[in-house]
Design an enzyme around this catalytic site. Structure first.
Site, PDB file in Angstrom:
ATOM      1  N   SER A  35      48.098  46.232  38.055  1.00 46.34           N
ATOM      2  CA  SER A  35      46.872  46.685  38.714  1.00 46.34           C
ATOM      3  C   SER A  35      45.915  47.364  37.732  1.00 46.34           C
ATOM      4  O   SER A  35      45.385  46.716  36.840  1.00 46.34           O
ATOM      5  CB  SER A  35      47.248  47.608  39.880  1.00 46.34           C
ATOM      6  OG  SER A  35      46.145  47.893  40.696  1.00 46.34           O
ATOM      7  N   ASP A  44      39.792  41.451  26.448  1.00 50.69           N
ATOM      8  CA  ASP A  44      38.647  40.539  26.584  1.00 50.69           C
ATOM      9  C   ASP A  44      37.463  40.964  25.715  1.00 50.69           C
ATOM     10  O   ASP A  44      36.703  40.123  25.239  1.00 50.69           O
ATOM     11  CB  ASP A  44      38.198  40.484  28.047  1.00 50.69           C
ATOM     12  CG  ASP A  44      39.094  39.592  28.894  1.00 50.69           C
ATOM     13  OD1 ASP A  44      40.036  38.998  28.332  1.00 50.69           O
ATOM     14  OD2 ASP A  44      38.862  39.497  30.108  1.00 50.69           O
ATOM     15  N   LYS A  63      49.064  41.673  39.061  1.00 52.99           N
ATOM     16  CA  LYS A  63      48.504  42.093  40.356  1.00 52.99           C
ATOM     17  C   LYS A  63      46.989  42.219  40.204  1.00 52.99           C
ATOM     18  O   LYS A  63      46.484  43.157  39.604  1.00 52.99           O
ATOM     19  CB  LYS A  63      49.091  43.433  40.811  1.00 52.99           C
ATOM     20  CG  LYS A  63      48.500  43.933  42.138  1.00 52.99           C
ATOM     21  CD  LYS A  63      49.107  45.278  42.539  1.00 52.99           C
ATOM     22  CE  LYS A  63      48.519  45.759  43.861  1.00 52.99           C
ATOM     23  NZ  LYS A  63      47.127  46.207  43.774  1.00 52.99           N
TER      24      LYS A  63
END
Length: 580
Positions: free
Chosen positions: A295, A306, A320
């Site tokens: 999460s 990223d 998740k």
């Protein structure tokens, strides 16, 4: 087109639009009817059962069971919380703050023992230790009480006096009077400097103030002029999304998108970006993750990966990618509902399990390999959705041997650490604690007469072979070989205490260190054994390698895709091991 034709098309458009409106109204009314009908059926069933069932029933429990069953077909994160469980819910998902003594307990043979003591709180100040038995709370005998009952007796308003009757092994019971304090378990459970002049921050939860705690830890670390920062998110199951965004902002420039959430209702769609000048935008940064990092942990790791700001080290994260929101219900209850999926900056969603498209038997399926898509990081590295966050550097996670697991689960490691602390009163430095061969020999002697039996996978397979052969009336033909193999396995197990000496010593040292320096001691004693931590230090010391990873040179151009099939097989193998 002439006026007559225009008029004709206008009438047609009005007709089509009107029909759409009628259909929409009909659909809306039908939805209302179905809702009203189903609620009426539910209420009627409850009423008739409550009135007519042969035995007395717990009506609140009946409703809770019904609601839980209704939500069960959605996902594990959509849940109903009744009034009786609200405080416990807040403690686990919102804030870890409560009035108490700063100790946790466990039950053994219907007796209550202290499992952990939190540094700086009333229990530690009153010299209550791990392994001490708790006999009474405010003159209430604890024999036979449940864990929840004891916890409720320990908790209360700040400033209230609580009387405890405690017993330490080999000593007479002692009465202690403590004043409850506001207990706030930190989100950052450890921070400081580690090998290679690296700053280290261990974040366990993303609850209230977690970003503030990381900020304070980072400010303190920066005073030591560190060569790099390690953010440890291993086994961090997540929490508040906004806290994750704030933590990313500590390392990333202002006005950079961190995460977006998209759901069925447009009002639930948000994009979260950094809003402040970063505290540390330049130092080398490593994030540690494992299979239980989920999460909000995956938002931080995924965003920093990223944006090519950090190198991720460890194992693939949990996967998740769902966002929950709580809605207040009557009578101080609430429901937590999954309202959206989240997407990290490259556009990928890490959600691994597809709760919408289940198998016919209701079981959940993973996102198919054919449905996994490629995305690009800021520097053009290839990353993939549908399967958590893959690390830039994968470190295989070792599994403790059966003997070690047995010693831990049967509390023999715990009990020996308690004995060690009670017989070694001198302070111990967790960072330098190393058990000698004589210490280990003393531990083996301590195990004499103790029950730490365990079954290996091979033994279970052998027993299964005997069962099947017996069913087929063929066991007598193989019994001699069976008995010989069983004897060999038993002989091999006798050597396990020596064969797995190093890892058993590691677990012993961690537990003993906690007796002197609490949770901080566990971390410091384990640093010398931590492979992921060592890899993080090594990586940040190698500037060319860091540059290669972040710029996607050679093998670092693609993160994860070639490992998907292998990871799926490993996950299946692990499930088989866990079942054993």
């Amino acid at each position: 087109m002439n006026k007559r034709m225009i008029s004709k098309y206008k009438k047609k458009a009005m007709y089509v639009g009107g029909l759409a409106l009628v259909i929409s109204i009909w659909s809306f009314n039908d939805d209302l009817f179905q809702i009203s009908k189903n609620l009426d059926v539910f209420a009627s069933v409850y009423k008739e059962v409550n009135i007519n069932y042969v035995d007395d029933i717990n009506s609140a429990k009946l409703i809770k069971t019904g609601v839980d069953a209704m939500l069960q077909g959605l996902d594990p994160y959509t849940e109903f919380v009744p009034e009786s469980e609200i405080e416990e819910y807040k403690l686990h998902y919102v804030s870890t703050q409560y009035g108490g003594i700063g100790a946790s307990i466990f039950l053994r043979d219907k007796k209550v023992y202290v499992s952990d003591v939190f540094e700086g709180f009333p229990a530690q100040k009153a010299d209550i230790r791990q392994g001490d038995q708790m006999l009474k709370i405010n003159d209430i005998d604890l024999e036979g009480k449940t864990n929840d009952q004891v916890s409720q007796l320990l908790k209360g308003s700040k400033g209230a006096v609580i009387k405890l009757l405690m017993k330490r092994e080999g000593e007479a019971p002692v009465a202690k009077s403590l004043t409850r304090d506001e207990i706030k378990q930190p989100n950052v459970v450890y921070s400081g400097m580690v090998a290679g002049n690296m700053g280290y921050i261990k974040l366990n939860k993303f609850l209230e103030n977690s970003a503030d705690e990381v900020t304070s830890a980072l400010i303190s670390i920066k005073k030591n002029n560190p060569s790099g920062i390690i953010l440890d998110l291993r086994s961090n199951g997540g929490g508040i999304l906004q806290e994750a965004v704030k933590i990313v902002n500590l390392f990333v420039q202002k006005d950079v998108q961190v995460v977006s959430q998209k759901g069925k209702i447009k009002e639930k769609n948000f994009t979260y970006s950094t809003v402040a000048t970063p505290l540390e935008p330049n130092l080398p940064l490593v994030v540690l993750v494992n299979g239980r990092s989920a999460s909000a942990s995956e938002i931080v790791a995924g965003a920093l990966q990223d944006l090519d700001r950090a190198i991720i080290i460890g194992q693939r994260s949990y996967g998740k990618g769902l966002v929950q929101q709580t809605f207040n219900l009557p009578y101080n209850s609430l429901v937590k509902v999954t309202v959206a999926k989240y997407y990290v900056p490259s556009g990928r969603c890490v959600q691994e399990l597809d709760y919408t498209h289940r198998k016919d038997d209701g079981s959940v399926i993973k996102v198919a390999d054919s449905s996994i898509h490629e995305f690009k990081t800021k520097n053009g590295r290839s990353v993939y959705d549908g399967s958590g966050i893959y690390p830039d550097i994968f470190i295989k996670q070792d599994r403790f041997a059966n003997i070690t697991q047995a010693l831990v689960s049967k509390l023999l490691i715990f009990d020996y650490a308690t004995k060690y602390r009670n017989t070694h009163p001198a302070p111990v430095n967790p960072k330098t604690l190393t058990l000698t061969d004589q210490d280990y020999a003393d531990f083996i002697k301590y195990l004499d007469g103790k029950n730490y039996t365990y079954s290996t996978i091979s033994e279970k397979m052998l027993n299964s072979l005997k069962t099947e052969a017996t069913k087929e009336k063929q066991f007598s033909q193989i019994q001699a070989e069976y008995d010989a193999l069983k004897a060999k396995m038993a002989s091999s197990k006798q050597n396990d205490l020596q064969l797995h000496k190093d890892e058993i010593k590691q677990v012993l040292e961690n537990e003993i260190a906690s007796r002197y320096a609490y949770e901080r001691g566990r971390y410091e004693a384990n640093f010398k054994y931590d492979k992921e931590l060592a890899e993080a230090v090594k990586t940040m010391q190698d500037k060319p390698q860091m540059a290669s990873i972040l710029n996607g040179v050679g093998d670092y151009k693609v993160i994860g895709k070639p490992l998907l099939a292998m990871a799926g097989k490993k996950a299946a193998d692990k499930d088989d091991e866990d079942d054993d």
